[in-house]
Enzyme design. Structure first.
Site, PDB file in Angstrom:
ATOM      1  N   GLU A   9       0.871  -0.972   0.506  1.00 57.13           N
ATOM      2  CA  GLU A   9      -0.206   0.229  -0.568  1.00 57.13           C
ATOM      3  C   GLU A   9       0.714   1.429  -0.433  1.00 57.13           C
ATOM      4  O   GLU A   9       2.294   1.265   1.083  1.00 57.13           O
ATOM      5  CB  GLU A   9      -0.817  -0.199   1.162  1.00 57.13           C
ATOM      6  N   GLN A  10       0.820   1.837  -0.867  1.00 55.49           N
ATOM      7  CA  GLN A  10       1.498   3.219  -0.956  1.00 55.49           C
ATOM      8  C   GLN A  10       1.380   4.475   0.247  1.00 55.49           C
ATOM      9  O   GLN A  10       2.133   5.093   0.474  1.00 55.49           O
ATOM     10  CB  GLN A  10       1.023   4.069  -2.679  1.00 55.49           C
ATOM     11  N   ARG A  21     -18.671   3.077   2.872  1.00 49.65           N
ATOM     12  CA  ARG A  21     -17.208   2.560   2.997  1.00 49.65           C
ATOM     13  C   ARG A  21     -15.944   2.260   4.135  1.00 49.65           C
ATOM     14  O   ARG A  21     -15.465   1.755   4.031  1.00 49.65           O
ATOM     15  CB  ARG A  21     -17.123   3.681   1.093  1.00 49.65           C
ATOM     16  N   TYR A  57     -29.240   6.410   1.405  1.00 46.66           N
ATOM     17  CA  TYR A  57     -29.578   5.125   1.452  1.00 46.66           C
ATOM     18  C   TYR A  57     -29.331   4.744   3.534  1.00 46.66           C
ATOM     19  O   TYR A  57     -28.338   5.608   3.605  1.00 46.66           O
ATOM     20  CB  TYR A  57     -29.337   4.025   1.195  1.00 46.66           C
ATOM     21  N   ASP A 100     -11.461  -1.225  -9.525  1.00 49.70           N
ATOM     22  CA  ASP A 100     -10.904  -0.437 -10.692  1.00 49.70           C
ATOM     23  C   ASP A 100      -9.847   0.300 -11.601  1.00 49.70           C
ATOM     24  O   ASP A 100      -9.958   0.909 -13.001  1.00 49.70           O
ATOM     25  CB  ASP A 100     -10.928   1.216  -9.393  1.00 49.70           C
TER      26      ASP A 100
END
Length: 390
Positions: A32-33, A106, A214, A296
């Site tokens: 992970e950067q 998220r 929501y 993605d």
């Protein structure tokens, strides 16, 4: 599967891949950067196609502890407030597709996966590890970061829409800017007037805009996202700003009072410029040799089918299964992964683009859309080919 695997990217897709691969017996190093793990954004929706996977991974109980389980999707005309159609969720989804429809913050989804990876004990997490160079040959992938070198039989690129690793698989330039802006907010429901609180997913369809709201966090918070047309200045790669609430209120000035009241009740927004790529055209965009792309990095999509995170989790599950079935031939396994995933991801990308066009219709086309939803709401809103899974 007794493999050492490198995963680049510590977001939802990267953590899902690390967990799924370790679940099948692999030893995983995740690069992970950033200097710490975290997730920006607001909420995400997980259809039963995704929830079934999380439950099969043994994460159902953790999911139930942080998510919300809305009873229906309700579509409304943003200009006059009329209800256009409804799709039952809740137990109806469980009966039809074998799993719930879930809405979740998220950050909570990211935290759930990070906790699961840490408990698993087979994933080595490396922070401040930005990938600067990648080479592969017939046996090995070599990865260089700012401080350390790694090598392994394969590499998973899960480094997001602005993927550095994508060019190692398909060198097709930068993502495209969509011309859509997303205003996002998370607010405790207790801070809202009672009439604005909600336990369902509501999509408000306007003229050149739409708003989705929501519940998340066991229903205690409300996620709201407003998508409008517009452009930004500067590098969209780094475009995540505090938004001017007054600008959004102005853009939605013609909306029905109930929607305007909701927007006015939320003081703080974040603003993103949305980018994507055209729908995938072949399996070659998913893998090359010993390098696979996931989420993605492979298929960035617009959020109008609410499946961006879902497709990344599906990718992770498929990747782990094909490698477990053929651990001795990594290139063949990755080709199988690409063949299994690209058409479904392309279909979701295309449907998301089409949904965005439908959501923002005006004039006679809007009238026709609204009439169709009134007549065939549940049938049009359900997506069996998606929710049944790959």
């Amino acid at each position: 599967m007794d493999k050492d695997i490198l995963v680049a990217g510590g977001g939802i897709g990267g953590l899902a891949a690390a967990y799924a691969l370790a679940h099948k017996g692999a030893q995983v190093t995740l690069l992970e950067q950033s200097s710490e793990f975290g997730e920006v954004g607001a909420g995400i929706q997980l259809g039963p196609n995704v929830v079934r996977i999380l439950e099969a991974w043994g994460l159902g109980e953790a999911l139930r502890g942080v998510a919300a389980f809305p009873e229906c999707l309700r579509v409304r005309n943003a200009m006059n407030g009329a209800v256009l159609g409804e799709l039952p969720m809740g137990q109806a989804m469980v009966q039809r597709y074998g799993a719930s429809y879930v809405t979740i913050a998220r950050a909570d989804m990211h935290g759930l996966l990070l906790d699961a990876v840490r408990r698993q004990g087979k994933v080595h997490l490396r922070l401040s590890s930005e990938v600067t160079r990648v080479d592969q040959d017939e046996q090995t992938v070599r990865v260089q970061t700012l401080t350390q070198n790694f090598h392994a039989p394969m590499l998973v690129g899960a480094d997001g829409v602005w993927s550095r690793l994508r060019k190692e698989v398909v060198d097709d330039g930068a993502p495209r800017v969509t011309g859509h802006l997303a205003f996002r907010a998370l607010v405790p429901q207790a801070d809202l007037p009672e009439k604005l609180r909600s336990k369902v997913v509501t999509a408000w369809l306007g003229r050149d805009f739409h708003v989705v709201q929501y519940p998340v966090r066991r229903g205690e918070w409300l996620n709201v996202v407003a998508i409008v047309h517009g452009h930004v200045y500067g590098d969209p790669k780094h475009w995540d700003h505090s938004a001017n609430a007054a600008e959004l209120r102005t853009r939605l000035a013609g909306a029905t009072k109930a929607l305007r009241d909701l927007v006015h009740a939320i003081p703080n927004w974040r603003l993103w410029a949305l980018s994507d790529r055209p729908p995938m055209r072949s399996a070659s965009e998913h893998a090359r040799g010993r390098i696979a792309l996931l989420g993605d990095a492979a298929h960035p999509m617009r959020p109008y089918l609410a499946q961006g995170a879902g497709m990344a989790i599906e990718d992770a599950d498929t990747l782990a299964r094909v490698l477990d079935a053929n651990p001795d031939d990594v290139p063949a396994a990755l080709q199988s992964y690409a063949n299994l995933r690209w058409q479904r991801n392309a279909r979701v990308q295309a449907r998301a683009i089409r949904n965005g066009e439908i959501f923002h219709l005006r004039g006679p086309m809007q009238v026709g859309r609204d009439l169709s939803l009134r007549l065939l709401g549940e049938k049009l809103l359900d997506v069996p080919w998606l929710y049944r899974g790959a």
